[in-house]
Motif scaffolding. Structure first.
Motif, PDB file in Angstrom:
ATOM      1  N   THR A 266       0.853  -1.186   0.000  1.00 60.93           N
ATOM      2  CA  THR A 266       0.000   0.000   0.000  1.00 60.93           C
ATOM      3  C   THR A 266       0.887   1.233   0.000  1.00 60.93           C
ATOM      4  OG1 THR A 266      -1.873   1.075   1.075  1.00 60.93           O
ATOM      5  CG2 THR A 266      -0.239   0.118   2.533  1.00 60.93           C
ATOM      6  N   VAL A 313      -7.209  -4.442   0.080  1.00 60.85           N
ATOM      7  CA  VAL A 313      -7.427  -5.125   1.349  1.00 60.85           C
ATOM      8  C   VAL A 313      -8.904  -5.475   1.547  1.00 60.85           C
ATOM      9  CG1 VAL A 313      -7.761  -3.107   2.860  1.00 60.85           C
ATOM     10  CG2 VAL A 313      -6.680  -5.196   3.751  1.00 60.85           C
ATOM     11  N   THR A 314      -9.798  -4.635   1.030  1.00 53.84           N
ATOM     12  CA  THR A 314     -11.224  -4.944   1.188  1.00 53.84           C
ATOM     13  C   THR A 314     -11.545  -6.282   0.519  1.00 53.84           C
ATOM     14  OG1 THR A 314     -11.635  -2.570   1.175  1.00 53.84           O
ATOM     15  CG2 THR A 314     -13.549  -3.986   0.949  1.00 53.84           C
ATOM     16  N   GLU A 391     -13.509   5.837   2.078  1.00 48.55           N
ATOM     17  CA  GLU A 391     -13.348   7.266   2.325  1.00 48.55           C
ATOM     18  C   GLU A 391     -14.611   7.727   3.037  1.00 48.55           C
ATOM     19  OE1 GLU A 391     -13.983   9.810  -1.127  1.00 48.55           O
ATOM     20  OE2 GLU A 391     -14.395   8.004  -2.288  1.00 48.55           O
ATOM     21  N   PRO A 392     -14.587   8.936   3.579  1.00 50.08           N
ATOM     22  CA  PRO A 392     -15.802   9.403   4.223  1.00 50.08           C
ATOM     23  C   PRO A 392     -16.940   9.428   3.201  1.00 50.08           C
ATOM     24  CG  PRO A 392     -13.955  10.887   4.666  1.00 50.08           C
ATOM     25  CD  PRO A 392     -13.495   9.926   3.614  1.00 50.08           C
ATOM     26  N   THR A 415     -17.989   2.005   7.283  1.00 52.97           N
ATOM     27  CA  THR A 415     -16.951   1.263   8.003  1.00 52.97           C
ATOM     28  C   THR A 415     -15.592   1.902   7.794  1.00 52.97           C
ATOM     29  OG1 THR A 415     -16.576  -0.190   6.110  1.00 52.97           O
ATOM     30  CG2 THR A 415     -18.271  -0.878   7.682  1.00 52.97           C
ATOM     31  N   TRP A 417     -11.574   1.643   8.272  1.00 56.91           N
ATOM     32  CA  TRP A 417     -10.444   0.769   8.570  1.00 56.91           C
ATOM     33  C   TRP A 417      -9.379   0.987   7.524  1.00 56.91           C
ATOM     34  CZ3 TRP A 417      -9.668  -4.087   5.676  1.00 56.91           C
ATOM     35  CH2 TRP A 417     -10.621  -4.303   4.690  1.00 56.91           C
ATOM     36  N   THR A 419      -5.668  -0.900   5.296  1.00 60.49           N
ATOM     37  CA  THR A 419      -4.873  -2.082   4.979  1.00 60.49           C
ATOM     38  C   THR A 419      -4.152  -2.555   6.243  1.00 60.49           C
ATOM     39  OG1 THR A 419      -4.514  -1.174   2.766  1.00 60.49           O
ATOM     40  CG2 THR A 419      -3.042  -2.951   3.459  1.00 60.49           C
ATOM     41  N   GLU A 420      -3.653  -1.605   6.999  1.00 58.92           N
ATOM     42  CA  GLU A 420      -2.881  -1.928   8.208  1.00 58.92           C
ATOM     43  C   GLU A 420      -3.743  -2.526   9.313  1.00 58.92           C
ATOM     44  OE1 GLU A 420      -2.837   0.857   6.509  1.00 58.92           O
ATOM     45  OE2 GLU A 420      -0.817   1.697   6.355  1.00 58.92           O
ATOM     46  N   LEU A 515     -14.630  10.981  10.363  1.00 61.65           N
ATOM     47  CA  LEU A 515     -13.299  10.962   9.764  1.00 61.65           C
ATOM     48  C   LEU A 515     -13.130  12.178   8.870  1.00 61.65           C
ATOM     49  CD1 LEU A 515     -11.445   8.699  10.506  1.00 61.65           C
ATOM     50  CD2 LEU A 515     -13.785   7.866  10.581  1.00 61.65           C
ATOM     51  N   ARG A 518      -6.953  12.179   5.306  1.00 61.68           N
ATOM     52  CA  ARG A 518      -5.567  11.906   5.684  1.00 61.68           C
ATOM     53  C   ARG A 518      -4.884  13.190   6.153  1.00 61.68           C
ATOM     54  NH1 ARG A 518      -4.045   6.632   6.123  1.00 61.68           N
ATOM     55  NH2 ARG A 518      -1.959   7.504   6.097  1.00 61.68           N
ATOM     56  N   ASN A 524      -6.463   9.958  -1.485  1.00 60.74           N
ATOM     57  CA  ASN A 524      -7.473   8.921  -1.556  1.00 60.74           C
ATOM     58  C   ASN A 524      -8.297   9.165  -2.821  1.00 60.74           C
ATOM     59  OD1 ASN A 524      -9.762   7.292  -1.219  1.00 60.74           O
ATOM     60  ND2 ASN A 524      -9.558   7.354   1.007  1.00 60.74           N
ATOM     61  N   GLY A 527     -11.288   5.843  -3.356  1.00 59.22           N
ATOM     62  CA  GLY A 527     -11.093   4.865  -2.291  1.00 59.22           C
ATOM     63  C   GLY A 527      -9.749   4.151  -2.343  1.00 59.22           C
ATOM     64  N   ARG A 529      -5.558   4.267  -2.149  1.00 56.13           N
ATOM     65  CA  ARG A 529      -4.505   5.100  -1.589  1.00 56.13           C
ATOM     66  C   ARG A 529      -3.392   5.311  -2.576  1.00 56.13           C
ATOM     67  NH1 ARG A 529      -3.469   2.499   4.182  1.00 56.13           N
ATOM     68  NH2 ARG A 529      -1.484   3.548   4.024  1.00 56.13           N
TER      69      ARG A 529
HETATM   70  C1  WTA Z   1      -9.668   6.020   4.303  1.00 51.12           C
HETATM   71  C2  WTA Z   1      -9.324   0.652   2.862  1.00 51.12           C
HETATM   72  C3  WTA Z   1     -13.352   7.660   6.098  1.00 51.12           C
HETATM   73  C4  WTA Z   1      -8.826   6.498   5.474  1.00 51.12           C
HETATM   74  C5  WTA Z   1     -10.185  -0.222   3.778  1.00 51.12           C
HETATM   75  C6  WTA Z   1      -7.872   5.345   5.695  1.00 51.12           C
HETATM   76  C7  WTA Z   1     -11.989   6.017   5.259  1.00 51.12           C
HETATM   77  C8  WTA Z   1      -7.638   4.843   4.295  1.00 51.12           C
HETATM   78  C9  WTA Z   1     -13.010   5.054   5.447  1.00 51.12           C
HETATM   79  C10 WTA Z   1      -7.288   3.400   4.246  1.00 51.12           C
HETATM   80  C11 WTA Z   1     -14.267   5.500   5.979  1.00 51.12           C
HETATM   81  C12 WTA Z   1     -11.247   4.080   4.640  1.00 51.12           C
HETATM   82  N1  WTA Z   1     -14.383   6.806   6.287  1.00 51.12           N
HETATM   83  N2  WTA Z   1     -12.172   7.306   5.586  1.00 51.12           N
HETATM   84  N3  WTA Z   1     -15.293   4.677   6.159  1.00 51.12           N
HETATM   85  N4  WTA Z   1     -12.504   3.867   5.055  1.00 51.12           N
HETATM   86  N5  WTA Z   1     -10.921   5.372   4.743  1.00 51.12           N
HETATM   87  O1  WTA Z   1      -5.625   1.071   3.284  1.00 51.12           O
HETATM   88  O2  WTA Z   1      -8.126   7.656   5.093  1.00 51.12           O
HETATM   89  O3  WTA Z   1      -6.943   1.298   1.140  1.00 51.12           O
HETATM   90  O4  WTA Z   1      -6.681   5.730   6.335  1.00 51.12           O
HETATM   91  O5  WTA Z   1      -8.013   0.597   3.291  1.00 51.12           O
HETATM   92  O6  WTA Z   1      -8.867   5.078   3.603  1.00 51.12           O
HETATM   93  O7  WTA Z   1      -7.224   2.949   2.921  1.00 51.12           O
HETATM   94  P1  WTA Z   1      -6.883   1.440   2.591  1.00 51.12           P
END
Ligand code: WTA
Length: 651
Positions: A266, A313-314, A391-392, A415, A417, A419-420, A515, A518, A524, A527, A529
């Motif tokens: 990521t 990761v989703t 994302e929000p 939801t 969350w 990757t970490e 939220l 970042r 983002n 959705g 990164r």
């Molecule tokens: C953002 C995706 C707001 C956030 C699962 C996070 C969100 C990054 C949300 C992780 C949410 C993910 N509301 N922001 N519901 N879900 N994010 O690693 O900035 O691809 O740090 O994981 O996405 O992105 P990643």
């Protein structure tokens, strides 16, 4: 960020769960009570009740060497057995695991018994190819059942998979293969996207020519696109010549709970992607727990569909591991939402009577743009729960999702969350929480979240701050592949033993979490990164570029969009007669180097970049420009006239 706060302040709508939904909900308020009473006992209970262990564990958490956590570490289990064989043994072999839908309209139902057989065959082939415990396998596949099979076959034999999204370029694939020192690549000839076959195997060939490590010994190729490809003698093998012919007898062994399961790359704040490492027992516990309770899964009757690609990761946690550990029936769709027509997703919901849909705000916003008449042509009444991630989700999109897709009365869970974090960390629980559009709301039971000021003091009341996880959690990353120092620096240096997520957040008067995006140089986009530094290095690698600065500018559909400001080399300027040609060339260059998702929306050719006296680029000012705002305070610039000049060039 300001836009989000404005929304947050205005948003006052609340939606109480309907009594009918609450009455049948899987989750009860006792989950919160149990977790509050004894967090570790709570997770131990979940691990025991949701999973099948070969050797039961006696230790729940070892946090004696932070930030390196160990969960359930004296227990053993096999992740693939948990996702497959045990459901067959329980008499559910005939249950459909995957309703697979190819983009051109071909489809295939795969039962748990069939999937188990296929994974056993694939496991035998991997072993024959010399893949053993801890060996790394790169997976570069379209959304076809074989992607799920390949991941679970690795898990079954204790090999570590590294799935690389099929949209990534040969360079990106090569650097991931090198970093993980993968010895096998599993790919397909090609897959379907937007009505055409996109080649994958040729990209692998290219990547292997570029990879410096020379670690890959074999390439296993699924036939899907039927496009012409070359097969290297002695190195490349067809899936149908090997897996399809192999024995379906395979005895799975239990591995330690902390046995590595996968690496997933990521973007971080530097140019080099991080290989996020996840392990087995804790990861599977939390993905199974959240998948069951956040999505209110009734495995006998629900049809679940998460639209994410397994390359993210989703797709790992909520297409492969969570749903299969819970014995769910799910839809797996290969293609794009608008092929061959803009109602394709809704047609799929109608066809399979999907009851739970999990997708991203960017998709919802693009459907909003097309209008409600498209989903209204289909019968979506099977839906009973909607989820959002990435994302929000802006309240308007939340309301539209609930009304137009969900018929107006079903729960929408947002939801949060990463990757970490491996699994969902903040979300409403349907049937319990009063829903509030735009807010991810509350930590899931057993998860401890706080909001801190920059100096580490907790933010009281409704102010904004930095989101942290204050206690270790079962599905937390166990490190960055090959780089323990970077792991400590990135997540643990700022607040000691509290995990720094990199997101801004605030609490409202009810204690619900919002939220705010970042706080680092991670963008983002739809959705996904992307790192500003990674795209900047790609731009600078182009022979025309002298210097580049990239910002994430807010975008109506994709959330953020990549906007680049580039200074051309003096030697090139005279050759470039039309700046828009240069801009187009650089956009194309980034797409080839990193992947199409990283292609900048705009590239502006400029003569200078705004810098502070110490030479740091002031991205904040460039973002003002990219978002069409009045440029903010320029007093800390080394030369304050620079912004005026850039503004003139851009407009
Ligand atoms: C953002 C995706 C707001 C956030 C699962 C996070 C969100 C990054 C949300 C992780 C949410 C993910 N509301 N922001 N519901 N879900 N994010 O690693 O900035 O691809 O740090 O994981 O996405 O992105 P990643």
């Amino acid at each position: 960020m300001t836009v989000q706060i404005d929304h947050a302040l205005e948003e006052i709508r609340r939606f109480r769960p309907s009594p009918e939904f609450a009455a049948q909900a899987v989750a009860g308020t006792r989950l919160y009570e149990e977790a509050r009473a004894d967090r570790l006992a709570f997770w131990a209970d979940q691990a025991r009740s949701l999973l099948q262990w070969e050797t039961p564990f006696t230790r729940t958490l070892d946090w004696s060497n932070p930030p390196f956590a160990k969960w359930f570490d004296d227990g053993t289990l096999n992740v693939a057995v948990n996702c497959l064989d045990r459901h067959v043994a329980a008499g559910n072999g005939d249950r459909v695991a995957l309703h697979w839908e190819g983009e051109p309209g071909d489809s295939r139902d795969v039962t748990y018994a069939e999937l188990t057989d296929e994974v056993r065959r694939a496991a035998n082939v991997l072993t024959d190819l010399g893949i053993g415990e801890h060996d790394r396998v790169a997976i570069y596949l379209p959304m076809i059942p074989e992607a799920v099979v390949a991941m679970l076959a690795c898990a079954r034999i204790g090999a570590i998979h590294s799935v690389v999204f099929g949209g990534f370029s040969a360079d990106s694939l090569a650097s991931r293969i090198d970093d993980a020192e993968a010895s096998l690549v599993i790919t397909a000839d090609g897959g379907y996207r937007k009505g055409k076959v996109f080649p994958l195997k040729p990209v692998v060939d290219d990547a292997l020519a570029k990879a410096e490590g020379g670690t890959v010994k074999n390439v296993l190729v699924v036939r899907r696109g039927e496009n012409d490809i070359e097969m290297a003698d002695g190195r490349d093998l067809w899936w149908h010549d090997t897996v399809a012919q192999a024995s379906n007898e395979h005895e799975a062994q239990g591995f330690e709970a902390e046995h590595p399961l996968f690496i997933l790359y990521t973007s971080g704040t530097t140019g080099k992607p991080k290989g996020i490492l996840h392990t087995s027992g804790g990861y599977l516990t939390q993905v199974a727990f959240t998948h069951k309770n956040v999505f209110d899964l009734h495995p006998e009757t629900d049809v679940y569909w998460c639209t994410a690609d397994v390359g993210w990761v989703t797709g790992h946690s909520y297409v492969v591991y969570g749903p299969l550990a819970n014995g769910a029936t799910q839809v797996l769709y290969e293609g794009t939402p608008d092929t061959p027509h803009p109602g394709r997703w809704w047609e799929i919901v109608e066809k399979y009577r999907v009851s739970i849909l999990y997708t991203a705000p960017t998709a919802i916003r693009s459907f909003m743009k097309l209008g409600r008449q498209i989903p209204h042509e289909f019968n979506l009444r099977s839906l009973r729960l909607l989820g959002s991630v990435g994302e929000p989700i802006n309240p308007e999109a939340w309301i539209w999702y609930r009304h137009v897709i969900g018929g107006g009365s079903i729960p929408v869970v947002d939801t949060w969350w990463q990757t970490e974090t491996g699994a969902i960390m903040i979300s409403a629980l349907p049937g319990i929480t009063d829903l509030k559009p735009g807010s991810a709301q509350v930590p899931v039971p057993g998860i401890s979240i706080d909001i801190l000021a920059d100096d580490g003091t907790p933010v009281e009341g409704e102010g904004g701050g930095l989101l942290v996880v204050t206690e270790p959690w079962p599905s937390m990353l166990r490190g960055i592949w090959g780089d323990p120092e970077r792991f400590k620096e990135t997540y643990w240096e700022k607040f000691g033993d509290k995990y720094f997520a990199g997101d801004g957040a605030r609490r409202d008067e009810d204690g619900d979490i919002w939220l705010l995006g970042r706080v680092d140089d991670v963008m983002n986009v739809s959705g996904h990164r992307l790192s500003t530094a990674e795209i900047e290095s790609s731009l600078v690698a182009h022979p025309w570029t002298a210097e580049a600065a990239v910002v994430g500018a807010s975008d109506e559909t994709t959330g953020q969009a990549v906007v680049a400001f580039v200074i051309l080399k003096a030697s090139q300027v005279e050759h470039v007669t039309d700046p828009s040609d240069a801009a187009e060339e650089l956009r194309r260059h980034v797409a080839t180097q990193i992947g199409a998702i990283a292609r900048p929306r705009q590239v502006f050719i400029v003569n200078e970049l705004p810098k502070t006296r110490s030479g740091k680029i002031m991205r904040r000012l460039l973002r003002d420009l990219a978002e069409g705002r009045q440029v903010g305070d320029t007093t800390t610039l080394a030369d304050t006239s620079v912004m005026t000049a850039i503004t003139e060039q851009v407009r």
